[in-house]
Write a protein that holds these residues in place. Structure first.
Motif, PDB file in Angstrom:
ATOM      1  N   ARG A  74       0.849  -1.159  -0.116  1.00 45.39           N
ATOM      2  CA  ARG A  74       0.098  -0.124   0.131  1.00 45.39           C
ATOM      3  C   ARG A  74       0.712   1.256  -0.013  1.00 45.39           C
ATOM      4  O   ARG A  74       1.492   1.630   0.979  1.00 45.39           O
ATOM      5  CB  ARG A  74      -0.867   0.118   1.346  1.00 45.39           C
ATOM      6  CG  ARG A  74      -1.872   1.274   1.178  1.00 45.39           C
ATOM      7  CD  ARG A  74      -2.827   1.173   2.468  1.00 45.39           C
ATOM      8  NE  ARG A  74      -1.849   1.664   3.659  1.00 45.39           N
ATOM      9  CZ  ARG A  74      -1.944   0.891   4.604  1.00 45.39           C
ATOM     10  NH1 ARG A  74      -2.898   0.069   4.922  1.00 45.39           N
ATOM     11  NH2 ARG A  74      -1.206   1.268   5.730  1.00 45.39           N
ATOM     12  N   VAL A  75       0.944   2.107  -1.086  1.00 48.11           N
ATOM     13  CA  VAL A  75       1.458   3.147  -1.388  1.00 48.11           C
ATOM     14  C   VAL A  75       0.625   4.536  -0.306  1.00 48.11           C
ATOM     15  O   VAL A  75      -0.582   4.475  -0.717  1.00 48.11           O
ATOM     16  CB  VAL A  75       1.707   3.529  -2.588  1.00 48.11           C
ATOM     17  CG1 VAL A  75       2.446   5.012  -2.773  1.00 48.11           C
ATOM     18  CG2 VAL A  75       2.622   2.605  -3.263  1.00 48.11           C
ATOM     19  N   GLU A  76       1.284   5.011   0.518  1.00 45.54           N
ATOM     20  CA  GLU A  76       0.678   5.944   1.421  1.00 45.54           C
ATOM     21  C   GLU A  76       1.427   7.280   0.562  1.00 45.54           C
ATOM     22  O   GLU A  76       2.500   7.427   0.860  1.00 45.54           O
ATOM     23  CB  GLU A  76       0.688   5.862   2.740  1.00 45.54           C
ATOM     24  CG  GLU A  76       0.322   4.572   3.292  1.00 45.54           C
ATOM     25  CD  GLU A  76       0.911   4.096   4.488  1.00 45.54           C
ATOM     26  OE1 GLU A  76       1.810   4.768   5.134  1.00 45.54           O
ATOM     27  OE2 GLU A  76      -0.030   3.471   5.006  1.00 45.54           O
ATOM     28  N   ILE A  77       0.504   8.448   0.585  1.00 47.11           N
ATOM     29  CA  ILE A  77       0.906   9.748  -0.195  1.00 47.11           C
ATOM     30  C   ILE A  77       0.730  10.642   1.035  1.00 47.11           C
ATOM     31  O   ILE A  77      -0.322  10.648   1.855  1.00 47.11           O
ATOM     32  CB  ILE A  77       0.052  10.171  -1.320  1.00 47.11           C
ATOM     33  CG1 ILE A  77       0.125   9.428  -2.351  1.00 47.11           C
ATOM     34  CG2 ILE A  77       0.383  11.707  -1.695  1.00 47.11           C
ATOM     35  CD1 ILE A  77      -0.968   9.496  -3.411  1.00 47.11           C
ATOM     36  N   TYR A  78       1.732  11.286   1.718  1.00 42.84           N
ATOM     37  CA  TYR A  78       1.642  12.024   3.045  1.00 42.84           C
ATOM     38  C   TYR A  78       1.667  13.505   2.729  1.00 42.84           C
ATOM     39  O   TYR A  78       2.179  13.984   1.632  1.00 42.84           O
ATOM     40  CB  TYR A  78       3.327  11.681   3.627  1.00 42.84           C
ATOM     41  CG  TYR A  78       3.582  10.329   3.963  1.00 42.84           C
ATOM     42  CD1 TYR A  78       2.356   9.699   4.698  1.00 42.84           C
ATOM     43  CD2 TYR A  78       4.624   9.779   3.759  1.00 42.84           C
ATOM     44  CE1 TYR A  78       2.603   8.436   4.934  1.00 42.84           C
ATOM     45  CE2 TYR A  78       4.836   8.296   4.067  1.00 42.84           C
ATOM     46  CZ  TYR A  78       3.865   7.631   5.000  1.00 42.84           C
ATOM     47  OH  TYR A  78       4.063   6.340   5.277  1.00 42.84           O
ATOM     48  N   ARG A  79       1.053  14.097   3.387  1.00 44.97           N
ATOM     49  CA  ARG A  79       0.698  15.529   3.453  1.00 44.97           C
ATOM     50  C   ARG A  79       2.144  16.207   3.851  1.00 44.97           C
ATOM     51  O   ARG A  79       2.881  15.596   5.051  1.00 44.97           O
ATOM     52  CB  ARG A  79      -0.492  16.226   4.107  1.00 44.97           C
ATOM     53  CG  ARG A  79      -1.631  15.764   3.703  1.00 44.97           C
ATOM     54  CD  ARG A  79      -2.960  15.930   4.718  1.00 44.97           C
ATOM     55  NE  ARG A  79      -2.887  14.989   5.659  1.00 44.97           N
ATOM     56  CZ  ARG A  79      -3.452  15.179   6.799  1.00 44.97           C
ATOM     57  NH1 ARG A  79      -3.950  16.527   6.941  1.00 44.97           N
ATOM     58  NH2 ARG A  79      -3.667  14.280   7.653  1.00 44.97           N
TER      59      ARG A  79
END
Length: 108
Positions: A74-79
């Motif tokens: 799972r690729v998580e895109i961070y703020r």
């Protein structure tokens, strides 16, 4: 799924809105390429997938343009961080010290 593609997830979240997508990508696709292919920026205007920090299952990926994705990840895109966590802790500690000193002064 054939052996030439992988199934992965991509996730991004704001305080009031979250999105989780499942994608099929070719083997050899990098973490950054997965984020770009997700089209997550269509759901979150202003999201810059080419520059956003990325991670896999809660661990930041230091070189997302080089790291190849694996099946089921799972690729998580961070703020971006609004405030430096170290600085926030320093400010909180200073405020607690001031409050403690004020309490000691009122007891004396």
């Amino acid at each position: 799924m054939d052996k030439q593609t992988l199934v992965v997830e991509v996730v991004y979240a704001l305080a009031d809105k979250q999105k989780l997508l499942s994608l099929s990508v070719p083997r050899g696709t990098t973490v950054r390429e997965v984020a770009l292919r997700s089209g997550m920026d269509a759901f979150f205007p202003g999201l810059d997938l080419a520059a956003a920090p990325l991670g896999i299952f809660g661990k930041a990926v230091s070189k997302p343009d080089e790291r190849v994705i694996e099946e089921g990840e799972r690729v998580e895109i961070y703020r971006p961080l609004i405030a430096d966590p170290k600085e926030v802790r320093k400010q909180r500690a200073a405020k607690a010290a001031q409050a403690k000193q004020a309490d000691e002064n009122t007891e004396a």
